[in-house]
Motif scaffolding. Structure first.
Motif, PDB file in Angstrom:
ATOM      1  N   GLY A 331      75.985 -42.998 -15.529  1.00 13.76           N
ATOM      2  CA  GLY A 331      76.386 -44.387 -14.944  1.00 13.76           C
ATOM      3  C   GLY A 331      77.496 -44.860 -15.560  1.00 13.76           C
ATOM      4  O   GLY A 331      78.214 -45.485 -14.874  1.00 13.76           O
ATOM      5  N   SER A 332      77.732 -44.763 -16.873  1.00 15.71           N
ATOM      6  CA  SER A 332      78.902 -45.249 -17.708  1.00 15.71           C
ATOM      7  C   SER A 332      80.266 -44.640 -17.273  1.00 15.71           C
ATOM      8  O   SER A 332      81.083 -45.199 -17.070  1.00 15.71           O
ATOM      9  CB  SER A 332      78.863 -45.034 -18.967  1.00 15.71           C
ATOM     10  OG  SER A 332      77.407 -45.703 -19.543  1.00 15.71           O
ATOM     11  N   ALA A 333      80.006 -43.175 -16.802  1.00 17.90           N
ATOM     12  CA  ALA A 333      81.093 -42.610 -16.194  1.00 17.90           C
ATOM     13  C   ALA A 333      81.626 -43.226 -14.951  1.00 17.90           C
ATOM     14  O   ALA A 333      82.908 -43.236 -14.474  1.00 17.90           O
ATOM     15  CB  ALA A 333      80.973 -41.202 -15.897  1.00 17.90           C
ATOM     16  N   LEU A 334      80.715 -43.662 -14.126  1.00 14.46           N
ATOM     17  CA  LEU A 334      81.249 -44.380 -12.749  1.00 14.46           C
ATOM     18  C   LEU A 334      81.658 -45.668 -13.063  1.00 14.46           C
ATOM     19  O   LEU A 334      82.700 -46.040 -12.344  1.00 14.46           O
ATOM     20  CB  LEU A 334      79.770 -44.666 -12.101  1.00 14.46           C
ATOM     21  CG  LEU A 334      79.046 -43.506 -11.112  1.00 14.46           C
ATOM     22  CD1 LEU A 334      78.108 -44.148 -10.385  1.00 14.46           C
ATOM     23  CD2 LEU A 334      80.077 -42.939 -10.283  1.00 14.46           C
ATOM     24  N   ALA A 335      81.368 -46.216 -13.929  1.00 17.03           N
ATOM     25  CA  ALA A 335      81.886 -47.758 -14.633  1.00 17.03           C
ATOM     26  C   ALA A 335      83.511 -47.364 -14.758  1.00 17.03           C
ATOM     27  O   ALA A 335      84.374 -47.993 -14.429  1.00 17.03           O
ATOM     28  CB  ALA A 335      81.301 -48.321 -15.513  1.00 17.03           C
ATOM     29  N   GLY A 336      83.462 -46.305 -15.622  1.00 22.41           N
ATOM     30  CA  GLY A 336      85.127 -45.815 -16.052  1.00 22.41           C
ATOM     31  C   GLY A 336      85.795 -45.582 -14.791  1.00 22.41           C
ATOM     32  O   GLY A 336      87.079 -45.895 -14.773  1.00 22.41           O
ATOM     33  N   LEU A 337      85.298 -44.784 -13.914  1.00 22.72           N
ATOM     34  CA  LEU A 337      85.882 -44.581 -12.714  1.00 22.72           C
ATOM     35  C   LEU A 337      86.388 -45.759 -12.028  1.00 22.72           C
ATOM     36  O   LEU A 337      87.521 -45.714 -11.553  1.00 22.72           O
ATOM     37  CB  LEU A 337      85.228 -43.585 -11.785  1.00 22.72           C
ATOM     38  CG  LEU A 337      86.043 -43.035 -10.656  1.00 22.72           C
ATOM     39  CD1 LEU A 337      87.091 -42.087 -10.980  1.00 22.72           C
ATOM     40  CD2 LEU A 337      84.820 -41.911  -9.724  1.00 22.72           C
ATOM     41  N   GLY A 338      85.413 -46.597 -11.971  1.00 22.76           N
ATOM     42  CA  GLY A 338      85.857 -47.910 -11.271  1.00 22.76           C
ATOM     43  C   GLY A 338      86.902 -48.780 -12.091  1.00 22.76           C
ATOM     44  O   GLY A 338      87.869 -49.372 -11.526  1.00 22.76           O
ATOM     45  N   GLY A 339      87.112 -48.567 -13.388  1.00 18.72           N
ATOM     46  CA  GLY A 339      88.122 -49.161 -14.171  1.00 18.72           C
ATOM     47  C   GLY A 339      89.535 -48.664 -13.798  1.00 18.72           C
ATOM     48  O   GLY A 339      90.438 -49.582 -13.855  1.00 18.72           O
ATOM     49  N   ALA A 340      89.511 -47.352 -13.408  1.00 17.45           N
ATOM     50  CA  ALA A 340      90.703 -46.791 -12.958  1.00 17.45           C
ATOM     51  C   ALA A 340      91.557 -47.571 -11.783  1.00 17.45           C
ATOM     52  O   ALA A 340      92.645 -47.432 -11.593  1.00 17.45           O
ATOM     53  CB  ALA A 340      90.660 -45.292 -12.558  1.00 17.45           C
ATOM     54  N   PHE A 341      90.607 -48.107 -11.012  1.00 16.15           N
ATOM     55  CA  PHE A 341      91.297 -49.010  -9.945  1.00 16.15           C
ATOM     56  C   PHE A 341      92.460 -50.092 -10.165  1.00 16.15           C
ATOM     57  O   PHE A 341      93.289 -50.566  -9.507  1.00 16.15           O
ATOM     58  CB  PHE A 341      90.203 -49.542  -9.003  1.00 16.15           C
ATOM     59  CG  PHE A 341      90.657 -49.894  -7.693  1.00 16.15           C
ATOM     60  CD1 PHE A 341      90.715 -49.153  -6.517  1.00 16.15           C
ATOM     61  CD2 PHE A 341      91.039 -51.388  -7.420  1.00 16.15           C
ATOM     62  CE1 PHE A 341      91.228 -49.632  -5.433  1.00 16.15           C
ATOM     63  CE2 PHE A 341      91.352 -52.008  -6.166  1.00 16.15           C
ATOM     64  CZ  PHE A 341      91.740 -50.988  -5.285  1.00 16.15           C
ATOM     65  N   PHE A 342      91.967 -50.656 -11.590  1.00 16.75           N
ATOM     66  CA  PHE A 342      92.828 -51.900 -12.158  1.00 16.75           C
ATOM     67  C   PHE A 342      94.214 -51.248 -12.289  1.00 16.75           C
ATOM     68  O   PHE A 342      95.157 -52.037 -12.089  1.00 16.75           O
ATOM     69  CB  PHE A 342      92.140 -52.297 -13.321  1.00 16.75           C
ATOM     70  CG  PHE A 342      91.046 -52.935 -13.241  1.00 16.75           C
ATOM     71  CD1 PHE A 342      91.008 -54.207 -12.521  1.00 16.75           C
ATOM     72  CD2 PHE A 342      89.945 -52.691 -13.885  1.00 16.75           C
ATOM     73  CE1 PHE A 342      89.815 -54.873 -12.078  1.00 16.75           C
ATOM     74  CE2 PHE A 342      88.676 -53.234 -13.836  1.00 16.75           C
ATOM     75  CZ  PHE A 342      88.631 -54.481 -12.703  1.00 16.75           C
ATOM     76  N   THR A 343      94.499 -50.145 -12.654  1.00 13.61           N
ATOM     77  CA  THR A 343      95.752 -49.471 -12.835  1.00 13.61           C
ATOM     78  C   THR A 343      96.323 -48.479 -12.061  1.00 13.61           C
ATOM     79  O   THR A 343      96.947 -48.881 -11.047  1.00 13.61           O
ATOM     80  CB  THR A 343      95.610 -48.788 -14.436  1.00 13.61           C
ATOM     81  OG1 THR A 343      94.755 -47.963 -14.350  1.00 13.61           O
ATOM     82  CG2 THR A 343      95.569 -49.838 -15.406  1.00 13.61           C
ATOM     83  N   ILE A 344      95.707 -47.062 -12.007  1.00 15.89           N
ATOM     84  CA  ILE A 344      96.620 -46.219 -11.064  1.00 15.89           C
ATOM     85  C   ILE A 344      96.009 -46.587  -9.558  1.00 15.89           C
ATOM     86  O   ILE A 344      96.663 -46.120  -8.555  1.00 15.89           O
ATOM     87  CB  ILE A 344      95.903 -44.948 -11.469  1.00 15.89           C
ATOM     88  CG1 ILE A 344      94.639 -44.479 -11.232  1.00 15.89           C
ATOM     89  CG2 ILE A 344      96.686 -44.728 -12.763  1.00 15.89           C
ATOM     90  CD1 ILE A 344      94.182 -43.189 -11.639  1.00 15.89           C
ATOM     91  N   GLY A 345      94.855 -47.149  -9.605  1.00 13.39           N
ATOM     92  CA  GLY A 345      94.343 -47.558  -7.841  1.00 13.39           C
ATOM     93  C   GLY A 345      95.142 -48.655  -7.362  1.00 13.39           C
ATOM     94  O   GLY A 345      95.046 -48.893  -6.279  1.00 13.39           O
ATOM     95  N   SER A 346      95.679 -49.544  -8.095  1.00 17.01           N
ATOM     96  CA  SER A 346      96.371 -50.499  -7.613  1.00 17.01           C
ATOM     97  C   SER A 346      97.884 -50.563  -7.949  1.00 17.01           C
ATOM     98  O   SER A 346      98.541 -51.549  -7.444  1.00 17.01           O
ATOM     99  CB  SER A 346      95.893 -52.140  -8.118  1.00 17.01           C
ATOM    100  OG  SER A 346      94.280 -52.112  -8.278  1.00 17.01           O
ATOM    101  N   GLY A 347      98.353 -49.626  -8.613  1.00 15.80           N
ATOM    102  CA  GLY A 347      99.538 -49.552  -8.884  1.00 15.80           C
ATOM    103  C   GLY A 347     100.193 -50.643  -9.963  1.00 15.80           C
ATOM    104  O   GLY A 347     101.439 -51.038  -9.977  1.00 15.80           O
ATOM    105  N   LEU A 348      99.383 -50.830 -10.886  1.00 12.19           N
ATOM    106  CA  LEU A 348      99.661 -51.763 -11.851  1.00 12.19           C
ATOM    107  C   LEU A 348      99.631 -51.412 -13.373  1.00 12.19           C
ATOM    108  O   LEU A 348      98.934 -50.271 -13.513  1.00 12.19           O
ATOM    109  CB  LEU A 348      98.617 -53.072 -11.820  1.00 12.19           C
ATOM    110  CG  LEU A 348      98.549 -53.801 -10.430  1.00 12.19           C
ATOM    111  CD1 LEU A 348      97.287 -54.816 -10.583  1.00 12.19           C
ATOM    112  CD2 LEU A 348      99.818 -54.470 -10.306  1.00 12.19           C
TER     113      LEU A 348
END
Length: 436
Positions: A331-348
């Motif tokens: 479950g924690s790995a899923l949360a970490g994957l979601g955190g990637a959206f803040f940077t590489i997923g959004s270009g920020l």
């Protein structure tokens, strides 16, 4: 004769149980307030609202059209008033309408919620030179909701197995940090998709180690891990990233948008669902797979058993603590994957405290969704839409105070929790260490 008497007795018992059940007036009262809000908006609006669906350069041209604001809002108010009458009748009947009544209840909640939000959009756009951009608002909703959905699904896995995951905030944060670091270092965006869940899993392993193996209070451990993640990411961002800006923390290696031919051209929902990065498509798959496996597989049965009655699970041969440990890491790995959206997923680029409380909102979405994958997803999307709508309002009108606009996501969440969600029960054995 005996069977008939038994059936009659069962019906009498059912009627007695319904009569003794405490009547909840939350939904009728909420519907009444929604109807009154629409009436108030209708009395204080003038002009027309311009609605634009073709704001994402879709192949199918949909011309803008104007909605007479007052007539539209009065129509919405009448519809909501009709559902309000039904809500009062349904509540007073104490379940007499059976399955059909429950279906109408759910439909009425959806309709009243949609009409209330869309009515406020019409009110904000009335007389404005700008159009209400529906498709772009929905696209923004998906973008805002993605990390929340990953975080809430993480909470579902962890809490279903009996571990309270307060550390979702820290897992999102380290996922965002590790994602941009790995993508920048290897000059490959997909490297960030591998690093982010590994970073989240590391935080999850610490949570499981202290709470499952050593029996430390799970909430305390989660809060400590959030502070640890915030401190470590801020330290490395101020040292390693700042000293090597040409190598790390660059947005040159963000995920590219994958446009699915045909589906992405569907009016309104096409750009929203099928013109996204691979991270969003992974989120679709994770939500569906988790829903199926949680309730239709041996893994899901064992996991839920450890969260509800660990002693019984141990009796039939399930290693409770091992099941809790590895599912907490998953479950924690899923949360970490979601955190990637803040940077590489959004270009920020990464910034300090980039998660900005989204982990706690994801935890609230999980509770609002009653520890069910689809419920958690729906609650996360609701909050994402509310935030996206709050970003749209300043472009339509300046008459609504900015403080009120910023309150919109939280007000909608409170109304949803207080008015639409019934009594919810967490897994019985969560935050209770199992000592064999």
């Amino acid at each position: 004769m005996t069977a008939k008497l038994t059936q009659t007795s069962a019906q009498a018992d059912g009627q007695t149980a319904r009569s003794l059940e405490r009547v909840s007036w939350k939904i009728p009262v909420t519907f009444t307030l929604a109807s009154l809000l629409l009436v108030f908006l209708a009395l204080n609006v003038a002009g027309a609202a311009r609605i634009r669906f073709n704001d994402r350069n879709q192949a199918l041209e949909i011309p803008d059209f104007n909605l007479p604001a007052s007539i539209t809002l009065w129509s919405f108010a009448v519809i909501c008033a009709g559902f309000t009458v039904w809500a009062f009748c349904s509540t007073l009947s104490r379940g007499k309408y059976g399955k059909t009544g429950r279906v109408i209840d759910r439909l009425s909640m959806l309709v009243v919620a949609v009409l209330s939000v869309f009515g406020f959009m019409v009110f904000a756009g009335a007389g404005s030179a700008s159009a209400v951009t529906v498709t772009s608002t929905l696209v923004s909703t998906v973008a805002i909701s993605t990390p929340l959905i990953f975080g809430s699904l993480s909470g579902v896995i962890c809490e279903r197995v009996g571990v309270v995951n307060i550390a979702i905030e820290g897992q999102l944060l380290v996922g965002a940090f590790a994602g941009v670091m790995a993508a920048s270092y290897f000059e490959l965006s997909y490297a960030g998709l591998l690093a982010a869940p590994l970073a989240g899993a590391l935080i999850g392993a610490l949570l499981a180690l202290f709470s499952v193996k050593y029996g430390v209070d799970q909430i305390i451990v989660g809060v400590v891990l959030n502070v640890l993640a915030l401190g470590l990411t801020a330290f490395f961002a101020g040292t390693v990233m700042s000293d090597n800006q040409e190598i790390f923390n660059t947005n040159r290696y963000s995920l590219s948008v994958i446009k699915i031919p045909g589906l992405s051209e569907i009016p309104v929902i096409g750009p929203m669902l099928f013109n996204q990065t691979i991270l969003v498509y992974i989120m679709y798959v994770v939500a569906i797979v988790l829903w199926i496996y949680l309730f239709r597989s041996r893994w899901g049965l064992r996991m839920r058993a450890c969260g509800e009655h660990p002693k019984a699970a141990d009796t039939v041969g399930i290693n409770v603590n091992r099941t809790r440990f590895w599912n907490t890491v998953l479950g924690s790995a899923l949360a970490g994957l979601g955190g990637a959206f803040f940077t590489i997923g959004s270009g920020l680029a990464f910034t300090d405290n980039m998660a900005a409380g989204n982990g706690y909102i994801a935890l609230a979405a999980m509770i609002l969704g009653k520890w069910h994958p689809l419920g958690a997803l729906s609650a996360a999307v609701m909050f994402g839409f509310a935030k996206s709508f709050a970003l749209l309002v300043p472009n339509l009108t300046n008459t609504i105070p900015s403080q009120l606009v910023n309150m919109i996501p939280y007000v909608i969440t409170i109304i949803a929790v207080a008015g639409f969600v019934g009594k919810s029960r967490p897994p019985a054995a969560e935050n209770i260490p199992y000592l064999k």
